[in-house]
Scaffold this motif. Structure first.
Motif, mmCIF file in Angstrom:
data_model
loop_
_atom_site.group_PDB
_atom_site.id
_atom_site.type_symbol
_atom_site.label_atom_id
_atom_site.label_comp_id
_atom_site.label_asym_id
_atom_site.label_seq_id
_atom_site.Cartn_x
_atom_site.Cartn_y
_atom_site.Cartn_z
ATOM 1 N N GLU A 62 6.613 5.446 7.395
ATOM 2 C CA GLU A 62 5.839 7.169 7.423
ATOM 3 C C GLU A 62 7.035 8.454 7.130
ATOM 4 O O GLU A 62 7.864 8.385 8.134
ATOM 5 C CB GLU A 62 5.172 7.198 8.999
ATOM 6 N N ASN A 107 0.872 -1.227 0.036
ATOM 7 C CA ASN A 107 0.158 0.016 -0.036
ATOM 8 C C ASN A 107 0.862 1.104 -0.096
ATOM 9 O O ASN A 107 1.749 1.216 0.924
ATOM 10 C CB ASN A 107 -0.810 0.007 0.940
ATOM 11 N N TYR A 108 0.580 2.643 -0.966
ATOM 12 C CA TYR A 108 1.198 3.458 -0.813
ATOM 13 C C TYR A 108 0.257 4.359 -1.121
ATOM 14 O O TYR A 108 -1.145 4.560 -1.235
ATOM 15 C CB TYR A 108 2.057 3.747 -2.345
ATOM 16 N N ASN A 112 5.272 -5.819 17.916
ATOM 17 C CA ASN A 112 5.602 -4.544 17.267
ATOM 18 C C ASN A 112 7.111 -3.831 17.941
ATOM 19 O O ASN A 112 7.336 -3.960 18.430
ATOM 20 C CB ASN A 112 4.178 -4.177 17.826
ATOM 21 N N THR A 129 3.142 7.314 3.017
ATOM 22 C CA THR A 129 2.688 6.493 3.772
ATOM 23 C C THR A 129 3.179 4.778 2.870
ATOM 24 O O THR A 129 2.992 5.367 1.610
ATOM 25 C CB THR A 129 2.192 5.816 4.455
ATOM 26 N N TRP A 131 9.251 -2.085 12.434
ATOM 27 C CA TRP A 131 8.927 -3.441 11.475
ATOM 28 C C TRP A 131 8.010 -4.559 12.798
ATOM 29 O O TRP A 131 8.285 -4.377 14.332
ATOM 30 C CB TRP A 131 10.157 -4.243 11.187
ATOM 31 N N ARG A 139 3.271 0.487 3.256
ATOM 32 C CA ARG A 139 2.984 -0.562 4.021
ATOM 33 C C ARG A 139 3.012 -1.719 3.295
ATOM 34 O O ARG A 139 2.871 -1.858 2.192
ATOM 35 C CB ARG A 139 1.724 -0.817 4.616
ATOM 36 N N THR A 198 4.858 -7.333 9.244
ATOM 37 C CA THR A 198 4.706 -6.207 8.198
ATOM 38 C C THR A 198 5.395 -4.383 8.319
ATOM 39 O O THR A 198 5.893 -4.890 9.121
ATOM 40 C CB THR A 198 3.255 -5.036 9.030
ATOM 41 N N ASP A 213 2.917 -5.690 3.975
ATOM 42 C CA ASP A 213 2.613 -7.333 4.446
ATOM 43 C C ASP A 213 2.738 -8.758 3.965
ATOM 44 O O ASP A 213 2.901 -8.675 2.695
ATOM 45 C CB ASP A 213 1.383 -7.207 4.502
ATOM 46 N N ASN A 226 6.128 -0.705 7.431
ATOM 47 C CA ASN A 226 5.662 0.228 7.775
ATOM 48 C C ASN A 226 6.810 1.766 7.549
ATOM 49 O O ASN A 226 7.385 1.714 8.520
ATOM 50 C CB ASN A 226 4.613 0.790 8.950
#
Length: 301
Positions: free
Chosen positions: A233, A187-188, A271, A212, A252, A214, A229, A216, A231
């Motif tokens: 930002e 996802n962007y 997380n 952002t 991560w 992401r 995942t 997965d 991520n």
């Protein structure tokens, strides 16, 4: 309380038209050791939604009327349309209006609240195209939102304030699929959140990352599964004046679950395994490495 706004509609095949009617009641009250000028309010709302289909066209029409004890009556509505091609591609467009009342903390929290705040009102436009194919899917959506009296933290008065006019323009892209037994999704999002208020015209709206990303990846191994995942930002600003910059960050996460029996599953996650030190609001650190375990029991009925 948030009105209908312009949500991203998930179109599904509608065998017959659907008409939904509803009533919503919300009672807000404060129970705190702090002294609030006001401690309760309620909101009554009625809404109606129609979902229909004609040939390959799908559409949704909705209307909602809220009566807020503090801010009076407000009406919102939205309309969405989609066209599904036979090759698995869907194009869509939507328009909607929204209403959001300020929270009790934004209004009355001692030393922070601003009792002069007005509710936010917005109108949004969105267009998109998506595809569902054998082992992969994708989507691309663009949206434009105008907000009147947007509520944002104003460091010049050390409390929330209304921005007379703001504009948020964005683009979201997603692609996902299965490769060698792995489920992947990327996802962007690119965001252009801009103040249109005379005092801060052209400045970036506070506490909003402009980019952002992401990624997965998950894999099923018998009755167990593992996943990860990443991520990312980008930088953001903490204030309307854009004088306080907050750096971007990367986190991560890892996760796993194992199904012992048909009804019992053990889930675990780690997380921010890199222990990244980051903030999304200046002065408020986010958690470092966190570990969670969850035992889920879901009896069959």
């Amino acid at each position: 309380m948030l009105g209908l706004g312009c949500p991203k509609q998930a179109f599904a095949k509608i065998a017959t038209p659907r008409l939904s009617l509803g009533y919503d009641f919300q009672d807000d009250s404060i129970d705190s050791s702090e002294s609030f000028a006001e401690t309760s309010r309620n909101n009554h709302a009625v809404f109606i939604q129609y979902q229909g289909q004609f040939a390959n066209n799908e559409f949704i029409l909705a209307y909602r009327s809220d009566f807020n004890q503090q801010f009076g009556q407000n009406s919102t509505w939205n309309a969405s349309w989609g066209y599904a091609f036979d090759n698995g591609i869907l194009i869509s467009a939507s328009y909607g209006t929204g209403f959001k009342a300020p929270t009790f903390n934004e209004l009355y929290f001692p030393g922070f609240g601003n009792s002069d705040l007005n509710p936010e009102k917005s109108e949004s436009y969105e267009v998109g195209v998506s595809g569902e194919h054998n082992n992969w899917n994708w989507s691309l959506n663009g949206y434009l939102t105008y907000i009147s009296d947007m509520i944002a933290y104003d460091s010049s008065i050390f409390s929330p304030n209304n921005i007379s006019k703001a504009r948020i323009m964005g683009l979201e892209a997603m692609i996902g699929g299965q490769i060698y037994g792995n489920d992947l999704q990327v996802n962007y999002s690119a965001l252009d959140p801009e103040s249109m208020d005379a005092a801060t015209f052209g400045n970036v709206l506070p506490r909003r990352a402009q980019q952002t990303f992401r990624f997965d990846i998950d894999r099923q191994i018998g009755t167990a599964s593992i996943g990860s995942t990443i991520n990312v930002e980008g930088r953001r600003y903490d204030d309307l004046q854009n004088t306080r910059r907050i750096d971007g960050f990367v986190t991560w996460d890892l996760r796993a679950e194992y199904q012992f029996f048909e009804q019992v599953t053990l889930q675990g996650s780690v997380n921010n395994i890199l222990n990244t030190q980051y903030q999304t609001a200046a002065g408020y650190n986010s958690p470092g490495v966190t570990v969670f375990f969850n035992l889920r029991y879901a009896p069959t009925i």
